[in-house]
Structure formats: structure tokens, C-alpha cells
Design an enzyme around this catalytic site. Structure first.
Site, PDB file in Angstrom:
ATOM      1  NE  ARG A 270      24.448  46.551  30.250  1.00 16.93           N
ATOM      2  CZ  ARG A 270      24.962  47.106  31.347  1.00 16.93           C
ATOM      3  NH1 ARG A 270      26.245  47.412  31.414  1.00 16.93           N
ATOM      4  NH2 ARG A 270      24.203  47.358  32.391  1.00 16.93           N
TER       5      ARG A 270
ATOM      6  CG  HIS B 135      26.747  36.032  30.703  1.00 17.11           C
ATOM      7  ND1 HIS B 135      25.446  36.343  31.005  1.00 17.11           N
ATOM      8  CD2 HIS B 135      27.096  35.035  31.545  1.00 17.11           C
ATOM      9  CE1 HIS B 135      25.019  35.556  31.980  1.00 17.11           C
ATOM     10  NE2 HIS B 135      26.000  34.754  32.334  1.00 17.11           N
TER      11      HIS B 135
ATOM     12  N   GLY C 183      33.762  35.491  35.731  1.00 17.59           N
ATOM     13  CA  GLY C 183      33.432  36.779  36.335  1.00 17.59           C
ATOM     14  C   GLY C 183      33.808  36.825  37.812  1.00 17.59           C
TER      15      GLY C 183
ATOM     16  CD  GLN D 134      31.401  30.005  39.275  1.00 20.11           C
ATOM     17  OE1 GLN D 134      30.376  29.425  39.556  1.00 20.11           O
ATOM     18  NE2 GLN D 134      31.494  30.810  38.238  1.00 20.11           N
TER      19      GLN D 134
ATOM     20  CB  SER E  93      20.850  34.775  34.691  1.00 23.12           C
ATOM     21  OG  SER E  93      21.990  34.839  33.864  1.00 23.12           O
TER      22      SER E  93
HETATM   23  P1  AMP Z   1      26.429  32.145  34.875  1.00 28.07           P
HETATM   24  O1  AMP Z   1      25.821  32.077  33.508  1.00 28.07           O
HETATM   25  O2  AMP Z   1      25.617  32.891  35.865  1.00 28.07           O
HETATM   26  O3  AMP Z   1      26.906  30.798  35.364  1.00 28.07           O
HETATM   27  O4  AMP Z   1      27.731  33.009  34.713  1.00 28.07           O
HETATM   28  C1  AMP Z   1      28.680  32.694  33.735  1.00 28.07           C
HETATM   29  C2  AMP Z   1      29.902  33.559  33.945  1.00 28.07           C
HETATM   30  O5  AMP Z   1      29.535  34.929  33.853  1.00 28.07           O
HETATM   31  C3  AMP Z   1      30.533  33.359  35.333  1.00 28.07           C
HETATM   32  O6  AMP Z   1      31.945  33.364  35.201  1.00 28.07           O
HETATM   33  C4  AMP Z   1      30.043  34.576  36.073  1.00 28.07           C
HETATM   34  O7  AMP Z   1      30.892  34.959  37.126  1.00 28.07           O
HETATM   35  C5  AMP Z   1      30.022  35.624  34.975  1.00 28.07           C
HETATM   36  N1  AMP Z   1      29.133  36.733  35.336  1.00 28.07           N
HETATM   37  C6  AMP Z   1      27.847  36.662  35.750  1.00 28.07           C
HETATM   38  N2  AMP Z   1      27.377  37.897  36.038  1.00 28.07           N
HETATM   39  C7  AMP Z   1      28.400  38.769  35.808  1.00 28.07           C
HETATM   40  C8  AMP Z   1      28.544  40.176  35.938  1.00 28.07           C
HETATM   41  N3  AMP Z   1      27.556  40.962  36.358  1.00 28.07           N
HETATM   42  N4  AMP Z   1      29.738  40.729  35.615  1.00 28.07           N
HETATM   43  C9  AMP Z   1      30.769  39.950  35.184  1.00 28.07           C
HETATM   44  N5  AMP Z   1      30.687  38.606  35.045  1.00 28.07           N
HETATM   45  C10 AMP Z   1      29.525  38.023  35.353  1.00 28.07           C
END
Ligand code: AMP
Length: 277
Positions: A34, A36, A146, A152, A185
């Protein structure tokens, strides 16, 4: 939704989208949740078309980290993105991103140095390099990230400003489970017992926030946060800190826009979280 892998297909699909409006990019490593999907929703609010990317970027994982076991669920991811009206998902291959002879590293000094940068040497070089490649390859009008990965986001803002990339960077608040645990994840790695104890991380951040706003000394407050995590069975605590939002420099006396940031290990899973103060 078009799913494209190769550059030629990508150029054609992007050209068609660009002719009919603005494009927002949501970069991901897949294993979507959710959090993403909230980025996708924000992207829809700000642009005519939403493009996603799925790429588990080997360059941002250190030796001995979880690259090999990082969750992969492409079919489910595609279904979620399609249901969320994503127009195009780019799934580059590692050999496309990093062909033989690839020799360039994008490195953002200063803001990358501490915290995640210290705990995971080379991590932000990997992030900055892949994000620079994604932005230059896709040239979206804006890109959505996020706040869950707060440092980051600061690194990416610096990168985009320094390279004068013509892309607006948008940060989205962290999406959480009912009990407060930030969606990630990597939560899939947690055993039921670890999952139950993991909630101490957002709780410790909340308590620290209240203490700081209540005027309690910063150093004592941060130590209490670390003690709470250790008390419920977190192992290594990489950091539990109060920082300045843009530079990520530590703050000892409350002032301006501050962020509490933390990273700690529970079992074999490393969790990160942060909170605005
Ligand atoms: P990742 O797939 O973990 O590399 O994350 C992809 C994007 O999703 C990044 O910009 C993360 O910061 C964002 N993201 C991951 N978890 C969350 C969350 N719980 N709430 C909001 N954005 C998220």
C-alpha cells in the site's frame, strides 16, 4: 498497462504518453504494498500519466545484504499497478542498466555520509546512480518517492538540484499498518513474534517526539529510545537520532524542521523508520 523491458519499446511508449500530457514516475524495487500504491495515487494527482519502474538494483545492496533473497512477485506487482491505472511499467534488465564496461558512479557527498550511508557503505552511491539513470532514461515531469526512506529522499533532492535535472521531486508521507509499523517489502521477513515486537520502533519514535516537543533534553531522549528498542529485543541499533531535515546533520538543541530517524535490526531483518518533529 504496457510492460516494457527494452529501450526501443520504452522510447516508443514514452513518446506516445508525452504527446498526450505530463508524466509522473514512481520508481520501485517491486514487492509492492500500500505504501507504493500511495505513491502511485499521488502521481495521479499531479500528472496526466503514471509510469512505474521495477528494478531490484544490485548496486544499492552491500556484500552480505539481502539482494539474493529480496522478495520478488512480478505478476502480483503488475496486477496492482494495472489496477491503479499505471500507463507503463518499465522493468529494465541488470545488463541494460549496467552493461559490460559500466564505469560511472553518481555520488552525493554530505547528505549521504551519515546514518544509512555509514551503516551501508556504498548504498547511496548505488541509489543515486540508478535514480540518475532512471530519471535521464525516462525524463518524467516529476518523480515520486516515499518519506519512509527519508535520507534517500534528501539524497535524491540534492542529486536532482546539483545535476539540474528538469524533474520535480515529490515526497509522500509514510503509509503504516494499523499499529504504526511502516509498510516495507522487508516486513515479509519478520516472524510473527518479531512482527509483534517491531511495533516498538514507531512507538519509540513517537515517544521521543513527544519528549522533545515537551522540552526534554535531546541526548537523554534519544538514549531512552535506544533503550526501549534494546528492551524489546532489537539487536543492533545502527542509529536513533534527531537530525536537520535537509542536511541530515544531527541536532542537539531543538530548532527548525527536525526529523527523528532510526534503523535497527530485529532477528535478521533491518528496519528503518522516521518521524517529523
Ligand atoms: P522500494 O521498493 O522499497 O525501493 O521503495 C520504492 C519507493 O516506495 C521509495 O520511494 C520508498 O520510499 C517508497 N515506500 C516504501 N515504503 C513506503 C511506505 N510505507 N510509505 C510510503 N512510501 C513508501
Amino acid at each position: 498497462m504496457q510492460i516494457v523491458r527494452g529501450r526501443e519499446e520504452l522510447a516508443q511508449a514514452l513518446g506516445e504518453l508525452r504527446n498526450s500530457g505530463t508524466i509522473a514516475l514512481v520508481p520501485t524495487m517491486g514487492a509492492l504494498h500500500r505504501g507504493h500504491m500511495e505513491l502511485v495515487a499521488e502521481a495521479h494527482r499531479r500528472a496526466d500519466h503514471v509510469v512505474a519502474s521495477i528494478f531490484v538494483n544490485p548496486k544499492q545492496f552491500g556484500q552480505g545484504e539481502d539482494f539474493g533473497r529480496y522478495p520478488r512477485q512480478e505478476e502480483l506487482d503488475y496486477r496492482m499497478l494495472k489496477a491503479a491505472q499505471v500507463a507503463l511499467t518499465w522493468v529494465p534488465q541488470v545488463t541494460d542498466m549496467y552493461p559490460d564496461g559500466f564505469a560511472t558512479t553518481v555520488s552525493v557527498a554530505g547528505v549521504s555520509d551519515r546514518w544509512e550511508g555509514e551503516a551501508r557503505p556504498g548504498h547511496f552511491d548505488g541509489v543515486a546512480t540508478v535514480v540518475a539513470k532512471l530519471l535521464v532514461s525516462l525524463l518524467p515531469d516529476l518523480a515520486v518517492f516515499g518519506q519512509k526512506d527519508f535520507q534517500q529522499l534528501a539524497v535524491i533532492r540534492r542529486l536532482v538540484a546539483d545535476l539540474s535535472l528538469p524533474v520535480a521531486v515529490v515526497g509522500v508521507p509514510t503509509v503504516r499498518e494499523k499499529d504504526g509499523l511502516a509498510l516495507s517489502s522487508r516486513n515479509a521477513y519478520l516472524s510473527p513474534d518479531e512482527r509483534a515486537r517491531a511495533v516498538a520502533l514507531p512507538q519509540a519514535l513517537q515517544l521521543a517526539r513527544e519528549a522533545i516537543l515537551g522540552g526534554e533534553p535531546v541526548a537523554d531522549t534519544l538514549q531512552r529510545g535506544r533503550d526501549k528498542l534494546a528492551g524489546v529485543g532489537f539487536g543492533q541499533i545502527d542509529y536513533f537520532a534527531l537530525v536537520e531535515c535537509e542536511t541530515l546533520e544531527p541536532i542537539t538543541e531543538p530548532r527548525g524542521a527536525m526529523r527523528l530517524i532510526a534503523a535497527a535490526q530485529i532477528g535478521t531483518t533491518r528496519l528503518i523508520d522516521n518521524l517529523a518533529v
